[in-house]
Design an enzyme around this catalytic site. Structure first.
Site, short mmCIF file in Angstrom:
data_model
loop_
_atom_site.label_atom_id
_atom_site.label_comp_id
_atom_site.label_asym_id
_atom_site.label_seq_id
_atom_site.Cartn_x
_atom_site.Cartn_y
_atom_site.Cartn_z
N LYS A 12 100.23 25.41 -4.41
CA LYS A 12 101.54 25.07 -4.97
C LYS A 12 102.02 26.15 -5.96
O LYS A 12 101.24 27.01 -6.38
CB LYS A 12 101.45 23.70 -5.66
CG LYS A 12 101.21 22.54 -4.69
CD LYS A 12 101.33 21.20 -5.42
CE LYS A 12 101.11 20.04 -4.46
NZ LYS A 12 101.29 18.74 -5.15
N TYR A 52 108.02 16.16 2.44
CA TYR A 52 107.46 15.04 1.66
C TYR A 52 108.17 13.72 1.97
O TYR A 52 108.11 12.80 1.14
CB TYR A 52 107.59 15.34 0.17
CG TYR A 52 106.43 16.13 -0.44
CD1 TYR A 52 105.10 15.77 -0.23
CD2 TYR A 52 106.68 17.22 -1.29
CE1 TYR A 52 104.05 16.48 -0.82
CE2 TYR A 52 105.63 17.92 -1.89
CZ TYR A 52 104.32 17.53 -1.65
OH TYR A 52 103.29 18.22 -2.26
N ARG A 88 90.08 17.11 0.96
CA ARG A 88 90.51 16.18 -0.11
C ARG A 88 89.42 16.00 -1.16
O ARG A 88 89.70 15.89 -2.35
CB ARG A 88 90.95 14.85 0.51
CG ARG A 88 92.29 15.04 1.23
CD ARG A 88 92.84 13.77 1.80
NE ARG A 88 93.35 12.85 0.80
CZ ARG A 88 94.53 12.95 0.20
NH1 ARG A 88 95.33 13.96 0.49
NH2 ARG A 88 94.93 12.05 -0.66
N ASN A 115 99.65 20.18 -9.76
CA ASN A 115 98.24 19.92 -9.48
C ASN A 115 97.65 20.92 -8.48
O ASN A 115 96.66 20.65 -7.81
CB ASN A 115 98.03 18.46 -9.04
CG ASN A 115 98.76 18.10 -7.76
OD1 ASN A 115 99.50 18.92 -7.22
ND2 ASN A 115 98.55 16.90 -7.26
N HIS A 118 97.98 20.96 -2.29
CA HIS A 118 98.25 19.77 -1.47
C HIS A 118 97.32 19.84 -0.27
O HIS A 118 97.03 20.94 0.22
CB HIS A 118 99.71 19.78 -0.98
CG HIS A 118 99.95 18.80 0.13
ND1 HIS A 118 100.21 17.47 -0.11
CD2 HIS A 118 99.92 18.94 1.48
CE1 HIS A 118 100.35 16.84 1.07
NE2 HIS A 118 100.18 17.71 2.04
N GLU A 129 102.05 18.05 9.59
CA GLU A 129 102.25 19.05 8.53
C GLU A 129 102.00 20.47 9.04
O GLU A 129 102.69 21.41 8.64
CB GLU A 129 101.34 18.73 7.34
CG GLU A 129 101.74 17.43 6.65
CD GLU A 129 100.93 17.10 5.40
OE1 GLU A 129 101.23 16.09 4.76
OE2 GLU A 129 99.99 17.86 5.08
#
Ligand code: CMP
Length: 135
Positions: A12, A52, A88, A115, A118, A129
């Site tokens: 990000k 998103y 993840r 954060n 993603h 995605e």
């Protein structure tokens, strides 16, 4: 039995801005996730809204779309054994405050918005995605 998957990862704007890409990629590599494709780009707010759209009913949606389109990002297809879950786990909890020691968000995340990364949350969403960024 082997279960090789692909997943989408985004570095990000907060992490790109701090030149953390190489450090983050080293964590993927250490965890046997290989980078099949990678590109740097900046997306528009409309593109972020499309990406998103699963979150469109959430109160943070507008802020999220503004943020993802606010600066350069790096998008990658990661491949490896159980890549979706593994990525993840390596990323850590959405809010860096709650991310376990040594996870990417624990090491580099600034806030729940900033954060750093993603990652797709399911094999099904990973396909969608990946298609979004790598037609
Ligand atoms: P990400 O994994 O990219 O998916 C959606 C993003 O929404 C999430 O990371 C967070 O950066 C952002 N976000 C902002 N506020 C919240 C919130 N209250 N709960 C969950 N995600 C949030």
């Amino acid at each position: 039995m082997s279960n090789v998957e692909q997943t989408l990862s985004i570095i990000k704007p907060d992490a790109c801005e701090r030149n953390l890409s190489d450090k983050i990629k080293a964590i993927f590599s250490k965890n046997n996730l290989s980078i099949l494709k990678s590109k740097k780009l900046q997306i528009s707010k409309d593109e972020a809204a499309e990406f998103y759209k699963i979150h469109q009913s959430k109160p943070f949606y507008d802020q999220l779309c503004n943020y993802l389109s606010s600066g350069p990002i790096e998008v990658m297809i990661l491949e490896g054994e159980n890549a979706v879950t593994k990525n993840r786990d390596i990323m850590g909890a959405t809010d860096p405050k709650n991310a376990k020691d040594g996870t990417i968000r624990n090491l580099f995340g600034i806030s729940i918005d900033k954060n750093s990364v993603h990652g797709s949350d399911s094999v099904e969403n990973a396909k969608i995605e990946i298609k979004f960024f790598f037609k």
